[in-house]
Design a protein around this motif. Structure first.
Motif, PDB file in Angstrom:
ATOM      1  N   UNK A 104       0.763  -1.298  -0.169  1.00 11.22           N
ATOM      2  CA  UNK A 104       0.049   0.070   0.009  1.00 11.22           C
ATOM      3  C   UNK A 104       0.704   1.246  -0.084  1.00 11.22           C
ATOM      4  N   UNK A 105       0.759   1.982  -1.052  1.00  9.60           N
ATOM      5  CA  UNK A 105       1.455   3.217  -1.228  1.00  9.60           C
ATOM      6  C   UNK A 105       0.505   4.330  -0.910  1.00  9.60           C
ATOM      7  N   UNK A 106       0.889   5.090   0.293  1.00 12.54           N
ATOM      8  CA  UNK A 106       0.238   6.079   0.606  1.00 12.54           C
ATOM      9  C   UNK A 106       0.656   7.564  -0.277  1.00 12.54           C
ATOM     10  N   UNK A 107      -0.060   7.852  -1.218  1.00 10.77           N
ATOM     11  CA  UNK A 107       0.614   8.965  -1.826  1.00 10.77           C
ATOM     12  C   UNK A 107       0.957   9.936  -1.166  1.00 10.77           C
ATOM     13  N   UNK A 108       0.091  10.506  -0.328  1.00 14.55           N
ATOM     14  CA  UNK A 108       0.103  11.740   0.499  1.00 14.55           C
ATOM     15  C   UNK A 108       1.182  11.755   1.313  1.00 14.55           C
ATOM     16  N   UNK A 109       1.920  10.550   1.750  1.00 14.10           N
ATOM     17  CA  UNK A 109       3.187  10.444   2.215  1.00 14.10           C
ATOM     18  C   UNK A 109       4.529  10.761   1.737  1.00 14.10           C
ATOM     19  N   UNK A 110       4.468  10.771   0.303  1.00 14.87           N
ATOM     20  CA  UNK A 110       5.486  10.845  -0.762  1.00 14.87           C
ATOM     21  C   UNK A 110       5.784  12.339  -0.606  1.00 14.87           C
ATOM     22  N   UNK A 111       7.149  12.619  -0.681  1.00 13.29           N
ATOM     23  CA  UNK A 111       7.686  14.105  -1.118  1.00 13.29           C
ATOM     24  C   UNK A 111       7.708  14.346  -2.594  1.00 13.29           C
ATOM     25  N   UNK A 112       6.725  15.175  -2.893  1.00 17.37           N
ATOM     26  CA  UNK A 112       6.480  15.426  -4.471  1.00 17.37           C
ATOM     27  C   UNK A 112       7.850  15.771  -4.998  1.00 17.37           C
ATOM     28  N   UNK A 113       8.653  16.665  -4.425  1.00 20.37           N
ATOM     29  CA  UNK A 113       9.990  17.314  -4.932  1.00 20.37           C
ATOM     30  C   UNK A 113      10.845  16.084  -5.553  1.00 20.37           C
ATOM     31  N   UNK A 114      10.780  14.858  -4.695  1.00 22.20           N
ATOM     32  CA  UNK A 114      11.602  13.733  -5.253  1.00 22.20           C
ATOM     33  C   UNK A 114      11.237  13.141  -6.265  1.00 22.20           C
ATOM     34  N   UNK A 115       9.936  13.325  -6.890  1.00 24.88           N
ATOM     35  CA  UNK A 115       9.460  12.637  -8.081  1.00 24.88           C
ATOM     36  C   UNK A 115       9.564  13.423  -9.304  1.00 24.88           C
ATOM     37  N   UNK A 116       9.789  14.793  -8.955  1.00 30.34           N
ATOM     38  CA  UNK A 116      10.066  15.719 -10.251  1.00 30.34           C
ATOM     39  C   UNK A 116      10.950  15.243 -11.240  1.00 30.34           C
ATOM     40  N   UNK A 117      11.948  14.294 -10.722  1.00 35.30           N
ATOM     41  CA  UNK A 117      13.154  14.133 -11.693  1.00 35.30           C
ATOM     42  C   UNK A 117      12.813  12.524 -12.050  1.00 35.30           C
ATOM     43  N   UNK A 118      11.672  11.984 -11.710  1.00 31.35           N
ATOM     44  CA  UNK A 118      11.490  10.480 -11.764  1.00 31.35           C
ATOM     45  C   UNK A 118      11.069  10.278 -13.467  1.00 31.35           C
ATOM     46  N   UNK A 119      10.635   9.261 -13.751  1.00 31.38           N
ATOM     47  CA  UNK A 119       9.786   8.797 -15.057  1.00 31.38           C
ATOM     48  C   UNK A 119       8.593   9.836 -15.192  1.00 31.38           C
ATOM     49  N   UNK A 120       8.764  10.467 -16.214  1.00 34.37           N
ATOM     50  CA  UNK A 120       7.772  11.274 -16.701  1.00 34.37           C
ATOM     51  C   UNK A 120       6.344  10.997 -16.484  1.00 34.37           C
ATOM     52  N   UNK A 121       6.300   9.582 -16.583  1.00 32.27           N
ATOM     53  CA  UNK A 121       4.916   8.957 -16.460  1.00 32.27           C
ATOM     54  C   UNK A 121       4.300   9.030 -14.835  1.00 32.27           C
ATOM     55  N   UNK A 122       5.335   9.320 -14.033  1.00 35.50           N
ATOM     56  CA  UNK A 122       4.867   9.467 -12.534  1.00 35.50           C
ATOM     57  C   UNK A 122       4.217  10.873 -12.299  1.00 35.50           C
ATOM     58  N   UNK A 123       4.610  11.866 -13.002  1.00 33.99           N
ATOM     59  CA  UNK A 123       4.411  13.179 -12.863  1.00 33.99           C
ATOM     60  C   UNK A 123       2.990  13.444 -12.565  1.00 33.99           C
TER      61      UNK A 123
END
Length: 163
Positions: free
Chosen positions: A59-78
């Motif tokens: 279970x991934x609780x999206x609200x607990x992830x830090x958005x800044x970390x994912x800005x450089x991840x795969x574009x499909x996660x944006x």
């Protein structure tokens, strides 16, 4: 298997077990289960337990992830950025990266952009509306808008508003 849920449903773990069993029987392959949960809920849990079965999933609780970390991840996660911690602040940056991405087709870009704006509307409706107005042509070209229109027609038919 990836299941995206906007809101937690108490029966979700049991449905996931049903899906997992179906895929295991159909394809005779191991199935890992991942749930992306968009909205905060204290009752969300990673297990189903009864007197005979114990079933765990991720279970991934999206609200607990830090958005800044994912800005450089795969574009499909944006498109998930608005659902994350600090997402409202980083959504414009995610939108720019998405719209300038060269590694995806224009059709995929329009779909992902539409999803980003739908998700951002959950937390920032005025920002989402501004982005939608700026990107009206991109939205028009997206298959997402056709799907939304069809959903509206079906709902109206069910309610008896359209013959």
């Amino acid at each position: 298997m990836i299941e995206h849920q906007t809101y937690w449903d108490q029966k979700l773990p049991l449905r996931l077990l049903e899906y997992k069993t179906h895929f295991c029987l159909k394809y005779d392959l191991p199935v890992d289960t991942l749930v992306l949960l968009a909205r905060r809920n204290q009752r969300a849990r990673e297990t189903f337990v009864d007197h005979e079965i114990q079933y765990r999933f991720r279970l991934i609780r999206l609200w607990t992830l830090h958005a800044e970390t994912y800005l450089t991840a795969d574009v499909r996660l944006l498109p998930l950025i608005p659902l994350m911690q600090g997402g409202t602040v980083h959504t414009p940056e995610a939108e720019i990266r998405l719209l300038t991405a060269s590694e995806i087709s224009e059709e995929e870009k329009s779909i992902l952009w539409s999803v980003l704006n739908i998700y951002s509307g959950l937390y920032d409706s005025s920002g989402a509306l501004q982005r939608l107005k700026r990107g009206e042509q991109l939205m028009i070209e997206s298959p997402v808008i056709d799907w939304l229109k069809e959903e509206g027609r079906q709902e109206a038919k069910i309610e008896g508003n359209i013959e």
